[in-house]
Design a protein around this motif. Structure first.
Motif, PDB file in Angstrom:
ATOM      1  N   ILE A 130      39.804  41.769  33.775  1.00 54.78           N
ATOM      2  CA  ILE A 130      38.465  40.933  34.182  1.00 54.78           C
ATOM      3  C   ILE A 130      37.860  40.326  33.151  1.00 54.78           C
ATOM      4  CG2 ILE A 130      36.180  41.293  35.117  1.00 54.78           C
ATOM      5  CD1 ILE A 130      37.333  43.719  36.772  1.00 54.78           C
ATOM      6  N   GLU A 131      37.896  40.861  31.951  1.00 56.31           N
ATOM      7  CA  GLU A 131      37.402  39.949  30.669  1.00 56.31           C
ATOM      8  C   GLU A 131      37.845  38.674  30.427  1.00 56.31           C
ATOM      9  OE1 GLU A 131      34.846  43.320  28.026  1.00 56.31           O
ATOM     10  OE2 GLU A 131      37.128  43.014  27.510  1.00 56.31           O
ATOM     11  N   LYS A 132      39.314  39.023  30.382  1.00 60.72           N
ATOM     12  CA  LYS A 132      40.021  37.586  30.029  1.00 60.72           C
ATOM     13  C   LYS A 132      40.097  36.811  30.996  1.00 60.72           C
ATOM     14  CE  LYS A 132      44.095  38.746  28.319  1.00 60.72           C
ATOM     15  NZ  LYS A 132      45.508  38.971  27.893  1.00 60.72           N
ATOM     16  N   GLU A 133      39.904  37.099  32.349  1.00 64.95           N
ATOM     17  CA  GLU A 133      39.756  36.141  33.329  1.00 64.95           C
ATOM     18  C   GLU A 133      38.435  35.303  33.351  1.00 64.95           C
ATOM     19  OE1 GLU A 133      39.652  35.832  38.197  1.00 64.95           O
ATOM     20  OE2 GLU A 133      39.942  37.530  37.405  1.00 64.95           O
ATOM     21  N   ARG A 134      37.505  36.108  32.845  1.00 69.44           N
ATOM     22  CA  ARG A 134      36.332  35.350  32.662  1.00 69.44           C
ATOM     23  C   ARG A 134      36.036  34.482  31.692  1.00 69.44           C
ATOM     24  NH1 ARG A 134      32.240  40.752  34.125  1.00 69.44           N
ATOM     25  NH2 ARG A 134      32.748  40.878  36.473  1.00 69.44           N
ATOM     26  N   GLU A 135      36.836  35.134  30.453  1.00 70.40           N
ATOM     27  CA  GLU A 135      36.750  34.141  29.316  1.00 70.40           C
ATOM     28  C   GLU A 135      37.337  32.744  29.584  1.00 70.40           C
ATOM     29  OE1 GLU A 135      36.221  32.729  25.666  1.00 70.40           O
ATOM     30  OE2 GLU A 135      35.254  34.555  26.599  1.00 70.40           O
ATOM     31  N   LEU A 136      38.592  33.169  30.332  1.00 68.88           N
ATOM     32  CA  LEU A 136      39.388  31.856  30.855  1.00 68.88           C
ATOM     33  C   LEU A 136      38.535  30.779  31.493  1.00 68.88           C
ATOM     34  CD1 LEU A 136      42.960  33.157  31.466  1.00 68.88           C
ATOM     35  CD2 LEU A 136      42.198  31.868  29.647  1.00 68.88           C
ATOM     36  N   ASN A 137      37.564  31.686  32.398  1.00 68.53           N
ATOM     37  CA  ASN A 137      36.828  30.668  33.259  1.00 68.53           C
ATOM     38  C   ASN A 137      35.743  29.917  32.534  1.00 68.53           C
ATOM     39  OD1 ASN A 137      38.219  31.148  35.751  1.00 68.53           O
ATOM     40  ND2 ASN A 137      37.033  33.022  36.028  1.00 68.53           N
ATOM     41  N   ARG A 138      35.163  30.803  31.542  1.00 67.68           N
ATOM     42  CA  ARG A 138      34.242  30.011  30.567  1.00 67.68           C
ATOM     43  C   ARG A 138      34.788  28.862  29.928  1.00 67.68           C
ATOM     44  NH1 ARG A 138      32.328  35.601  30.245  1.00 67.68           N
ATOM     45  NH2 ARG A 138      33.581  35.931  28.442  1.00 67.68           N
TER      46      ARG A 138
END
Length: 295
Positions: A130-138
């Motif tokens: 989830i953290e990685k996905e959110r970082e990619l989205n940011r």
């Protein structure tokens, strides 16, 4: 171990003792917010009140609405369909159970009695994803914002050039209808932008010579469609008050990827105050008041 502060976890089990055990274990290892539900319906209601739940640990064997039914209901709602669900079960260990769990949207499952380390590792794995996905989205949002700002700056730069250029600019559709003009065109023709938009080029354009009058959308356009070449001619604009404004006129076609003309770009220079002087059988323009010397 990373503490994962800021994450929200929902645990669902109809036995209070199991909820207490899970909460105690999770909170001893992580700084996450733990929510509890004692039934499937309670879990669904909690997701309504807490739309930011990151992960659900869901017991399969519950009365009235079991874990499969609860997961199916959660997957029906747009707000909750993407929340990862880990199933807990003491009864089902077969491949058939696993397939049914995955079919209703579970991402993983654990068998009771629970291995503490395995549970924490599973939770950590999904939080890291989830953290990685959110970082990619940011990162994507930042890239899009930066690109949008660059495009806006480039568009403003081009608009400034078009606005302040001294020549009249008219953009036509393939049928000769005016789509866009610049302030120089408004001033030269005596119209405002709204008046010009939708007019035919024939309403404001007059070529030299009766034989060529009205040819803008005739023979020349056919040649333009064939070649896409730039054509420069001497002609006249017909201003709103009927004045004929002598112009040096260029026109070119813009084509789409399929080769069809999408726009015709016309640029006109006001030649008022200039006279033509023949020299060596070529025509050129000199400002009024200029002089020539012949031998």
């Amino acid at each position: 171990m990373t503490r994962y502060a800021g994450f929200k976890l929902l645990i669902v089990d109809d036995h209070a003792h199991n909820l207490f055990t899970l909460r105690t274990l999770i909170e001893s290892e992580m700084d996450v917010e733990v929510l509890e539900a004692t039934s499937g319906q309670d879990a669904i209601d909690l997701t309504h009140r807490h739309p930011d739940i990151d992960l659900i640990i869901l017991d399969v064997q519950m009365p009235e609405m079991d874990g499969f039914e609860t997961a199916s209901m959660l997957k029906l709602r747009k707000r909750t369909r993407d929340i990862p669900i880990i199933f807990l079960t003491a009864a089902f260990k077969s491949e058939e159970f696993q397939q049914r769990g995955f079919a209703v949207g579970a991402v993983d499952y654990l068998l009771k009695p629970i291995d503490d380390n395995l549970l924490i590792n599973k939770i950590s794995t999904y939080f890291r994803l989830i953290e990685k996905e959110r970082e990619l989205n940011r990162t994507l949002e930042q890239t899009v914002a930066q690109r949008t700002a660059e495009l806006a700056e480039a568009r403003q730069y081009l608009e400034n050039i078009i606005t302040h250029m001294g020549e009249a600019l008219l953009v036509l559709d393939p049928g000769g209808t005016i789509k866009h003009t610049n302030p120089a065109a408004w001033k030269m023709l005596g119209y405002c932008a709204d008046n010009l938009r939708g007019m035919s080029i024939g309403d404001v354009f007059e070529e030299e010579g009766d034989a060529e009058a009205g040819a803008f959308m005739g023979t020349w356009l056919e040649a333009l469609i064939r070649t896409g070449a730039l054509s420069r001619i001497e002609a006249r604009f017909i201003a709103r008050d009927g004045r004929r404004v002598p112009i040096l006129f260029s026109r070119t076609a813009v084509k789409d990827p399929e080769g069809r003309i999408s726009d015709i770009i016309c640029i006109a220079k006001d030649m008022t105050g200039y006279v033509r002087v023949a020299e060596n059988e070529n025509a050129r323009a000199l400002p009024t008041g200029g002089s020539t010397t012949t031998r």
